[in-house]
Design a protein around this motif. Sequence first.
Motif, short mmCIF file in Angstrom:
data_model
loop_
_atom_site.label_atom_id
_atom_site.label_comp_id
_atom_site.label_asym_id
_atom_site.label_seq_id
_atom_site.Cartn_x
_atom_site.Cartn_y
_atom_site.Cartn_z
N PRO A 403 0.80 -1.23 0.00
CA PRO A 403 0.00 0.00 0.00
C PRO A 403 0.83 1.27 0.00
O PRO A 403 0.40 2.30 -0.55
CB PRO A 403 -0.83 -0.13 1.28
N HIS A 404 2.04 1.23 0.58
CA HIS A 404 2.85 2.45 0.66
C HIS A 404 3.36 2.90 -0.70
O HIS A 404 3.85 4.02 -0.84
CB HIS A 404 4.04 2.23 1.60
N ARG A 405 3.21 2.07 -1.72
CA ARG A 405 3.69 2.42 -3.05
C ARG A 405 2.62 3.06 -3.94
O ARG A 405 2.88 3.34 -5.11
CB ARG A 405 4.25 1.19 -3.77
N TYR A 406 1.44 3.32 -3.40
CA TYR A 406 0.35 3.81 -4.23
C TYR A 406 -0.30 5.05 -3.64
O TYR A 406 -0.39 5.21 -2.42
CB TYR A 406 -0.72 2.71 -4.41
N VAL A 407 -0.75 5.90 -4.54
CA VAL A 407 -1.54 7.07 -4.17
C VAL A 407 -2.75 7.13 -5.10
O VAL A 407 -2.74 6.59 -6.21
CB VAL A 407 -0.75 8.39 -4.29
N GLY A 408 -3.78 7.81 -4.62
CA GLY A 408 -4.94 8.13 -5.44
C GLY A 408 -5.11 9.63 -5.46
O GLY A 408 -5.06 10.28 -4.41
N GLN A 409 -5.28 10.20 -6.62
CA GLN A 409 -5.40 11.65 -6.74
C GLN A 409 -6.70 12.01 -7.45
O GLN A 409 -7.13 11.32 -8.38
CB GLN A 409 -4.23 12.23 -7.54
N GLU A 410 -7.31 13.08 -6.97
CA GLU A 410 -8.46 13.61 -7.69
C GLU A 410 -7.98 14.13 -9.04
O GLU A 410 -6.83 14.53 -9.20
CB GLU A 410 -9.12 14.72 -6.88
N VAL A 411 -8.86 14.11 -10.01
CA VAL A 411 -8.51 14.62 -11.33
C VAL A 411 -8.12 16.09 -11.18
O VAL A 411 -8.87 16.89 -10.60
CB VAL A 411 -9.68 14.48 -12.31
N ALA A 412 -6.93 16.43 -11.65
CA ALA A 412 -6.40 17.78 -11.46
C ALA A 412 -7.31 18.81 -12.12
O ALA A 412 -7.70 18.67 -13.28
CB ALA A 412 -4.99 17.89 -12.02
N ALA A 413 -7.64 19.84 -11.36
CA ALA A 413 -8.42 20.95 -11.92
C ALA A 413 -7.52 21.82 -12.78
O ALA A 413 -6.44 22.21 -12.34
CB ALA A 413 -9.03 21.77 -10.79
N VAL A 414 -7.94 22.07 -13.99
CA VAL A 414 -7.17 22.94 -14.89
C VAL A 414 -8.13 23.90 -15.58
O VAL A 414 -9.34 23.65 -15.66
CB VAL A 414 -6.39 22.13 -15.96
N SER A 415 -7.57 24.98 -16.04
CA SER A 415 -8.36 25.96 -16.78
C SER A 415 -8.37 25.60 -18.25
O SER A 415 -7.74 24.63 -18.69
CB SER A 415 -7.77 27.35 -16.57
N VAL A 416 -9.09 26.40 -19.04
CA VAL A 416 -9.08 26.22 -20.49
C VAL A 416 -8.63 27.51 -21.13
O VAL A 416 -8.74 28.60 -20.56
CB VAL A 416 -10.47 25.82 -21.03
N SER A 417 -8.08 27.37 -22.32
CA SER A 417 -7.61 28.53 -23.07
C SER A 417 -7.91 28.30 -24.54
O SER A 417 -7.78 27.16 -25.03
CB SER A 417 -6.10 28.72 -22.86
N PRO A 418 -8.31 29.33 -25.29
CA PRO A 418 -8.59 29.14 -26.72
C PRO A 418 -7.35 28.71 -27.48
O PRO A 418 -6.28 29.30 -27.34
CB PRO A 418 -9.09 30.51 -27.16
N THR A 419 -7.51 27.66 -28.26
CA THR A 419 -6.39 27.06 -28.98
C THR A 419 -6.82 26.81 -30.42
O THR A 419 -7.93 26.33 -30.68
CB THR A 419 -5.99 25.73 -28.32
N LEU A 420 -5.92 27.14 -31.36
CA LEU A 420 -6.23 26.93 -32.77
C LEU A 420 -6.17 25.43 -33.07
O LEU A 420 -5.12 24.81 -32.98
CB LEU A 420 -5.22 27.69 -33.63
#
Length: 824
Positions: A403-420
């Motif tokens: 168990p000490h070799r594993y982590v669980g993370q919430e999906v990282a919150a990120v912003s959005v930006s207009p991209t071509l």
Amino acid sequence: MTVLRDYAASVIQPALGQSAALYDEVASPDGTLRNAWKRLAAEAVDLTLPELTRVGDEIARLLADEGAVYTPPGGAQRSWRLDPVPLVIAAEEWATLEKGLAQRAELLNAVSLDLYGPQELLSSGTLPPSIVFGHSGFLRVVARASADHRRQLVVTGTDLGRTPTGEWQVIADRTQAPSGIGFAMENRRVLSRVLPVAYREAGLHRLAPFFQALRASLTQAAPHGRENPRIVVLSPGPTSETAYDQAFIATALGFPLVEGSDLVARDGSIWMRVLGRLERVDVVLRRVDAEWSDPLELRGESQLGVTGLTEAVRRGTVTVVNGLGSGVLENAAMLPFMSAMCERLLDEPLRLAGVPTVWAGTREGRDQLLDRLDELVVRRIDAPFEVAGLSRAELVAAITAEPHRYVGQEVAAVSVSPTLDRGRLQPHAVTLRAFTLRHGSSYRPMIGGLATVAPVGTSPDEISTSKDVWVLKESPEEPDQGLLDTAPVAHARAPLTPVPRVLDDLFWLGRYAERVEDLLRLAIVTHELAEDFQGRPRSSGGQTLAVVARLLRSLSPSSHDSVDFEGDLRSMLLDAHRSGSVAQTVARLKEIAQSVRDQVSPDLFRVFGAMDRARGALAANPHGWQIGESAGRMLTDILALHGVTGNMVRDEGWHLMEIGRGIERSLQLCHLIGPTLSVRRGIDVDRNVHNAVLQAAESAITHRRRHRGVVRGASVLDLLLLDESNPRSLLFNLRAIDASLATLPGSSGSTRPERLVDDLLEELDRLDVAALMAIDGENRPNFVRFAQATAQQLMRLSDAVAEVHFATGPTPRSLAFATVGAGS
């Protein structure tokens, strides 16, 4: 309405669906531009979609001309991508983020010093020991009490994303060998060229002062205050994922780009191999992961590191940046404990929160992770991080077992930006990698960074589209990067001699460049003959075409039908898998150029970009005339390459490149004249073949002026073999090789390469052209023997140059002699 204002207005529409709840970097929730964008000049805000598309095309062309490439993990090398819409951050926003970044770097440095020192975090229970000792990044070999303690983190990287409320959140820390600084500078260089007015009037922080500060910081990191320290950038090699980034930094800072085989440990210190001597190395800017950095004490099968580097670090004779063992700080299991460590080590609250993370090393953490298995992103705490290949049952079993070799993370919150994307602006998820430098006694973040975008819902690791990061100044008078001046660095002229591996590469750079030129000239001659005579095989021109085409196929074997001249020529120009083809040779030439990027002008890569466009035009055009057009353009480009290298400093590297070029030109001349002039085919055919040979050897005009258009075999040989004023002649090139050999350290006038050249020159001095042209039936046996013997002598000369001037000792070998079983 302009494209950005149109995009901003669209964010209030339901059509954006999933991205509507995310923070938008350009558009406010009410559909207006954010304040940072409102401050930009109209040239940046009022772009139309056609203008933005044109800018995107220009960016792609410039990046190709720069040779900017990236290799995603497990993927093939591809061109670096840059979106035309930058990530813009206002001064007041950056001021808050800057404090958090500086604090985080200071905290990571304090954690490192503690873990490899008193280990108070472990003894007090602030940080569970299994997080540290169970991580492969913790190196016990540098945790000894006798080891030198110059382990400060000099450069850190922090991957960030914005929460829906606009607050920055740490996704990951990069302390092992943070990459991306070179890419960030490349993005800025390119975008400032395609949007010059917008860039000039935006009031941005320039990035150049950060590089000056980085150079000063590395200089000051030298052990024992050594003056004028030797600093090198240690790279895994040109196939590394971020090879371009590494070479960019080495070039920008003026430090040698070296590989493990270029360095050697002697008497507890690290030395760099140069011709005939060793030079002491004081600082190693490391881009090789720590576990691969020393096959003696770390990973025995490594061929990337330096045997004895760890001992030199322990003795304090060399500073490694970042220090060996710094990879333990990238451990995701530390994220839940960062706040407590900050309170204990810095006595202040943590400014930048991390992605909510559950460590399974406690009973509560394990139970929580297993209960939330479907909603958390599960990772191992060190490589390999991914667990995507495991079934749910296998994953539960793995977590339960260790168990000490594993982590669980919430999906990282990120912003959005207009991209071509596909011809229109679309909201893409954006993450920011910020860099922080230890400058003097404190940490200073780069005011800017490297942003990466990916379609919402996809993994950023799969996409390498980037954005330039524009941080606006609070006032025009504010100094760039907040640096009035960097610490003074003592001026000293550094030796220019490259390491033997680089000299070897430059030698082959010269050879391959000449080989491409000669192949293209022969291809152009073949195409011109095919245009006129492929339909008349029995004419003198048709027989000449057969001779020249057969010669071309001998240099680049083909599976095409012998009469399919157009298909054969297309294949030779475009097929990188065809042995000896122009495409294959250019590919090898580009690989070598990438490995010596710190030694050559950026103009060299513009040549490759132009050649790629010429090949692209041929691939897109099925008409036969395009073959000659593209071959001619590629020939012009390769001649430009010769002009670029002509501006290099006349050091050992340049001379070896010229030696390589001279050997290859002489070899190609033997390959050209051997099969074509060794047989008598009749007056008309011989005359046509002789003209084709002169044209392929770039000597037709000279011959015409000297012999008034009368072409004979003897006059062709005299011009191509013995004319000391003809740069294409064998005599001219042998003398040039001899002169360059004399400049190299280790040349005494009697070394094997010099003796072999002397033998060739003496043979030419005794040469009787009339005897060479003597006929025995239809053949010229004397000429055949001469051409073959000369080619063999030139190959021996090439090998001798390598033995005398490139030898660096035995090739690194794995020290892992036996496979260790799982139960060992």
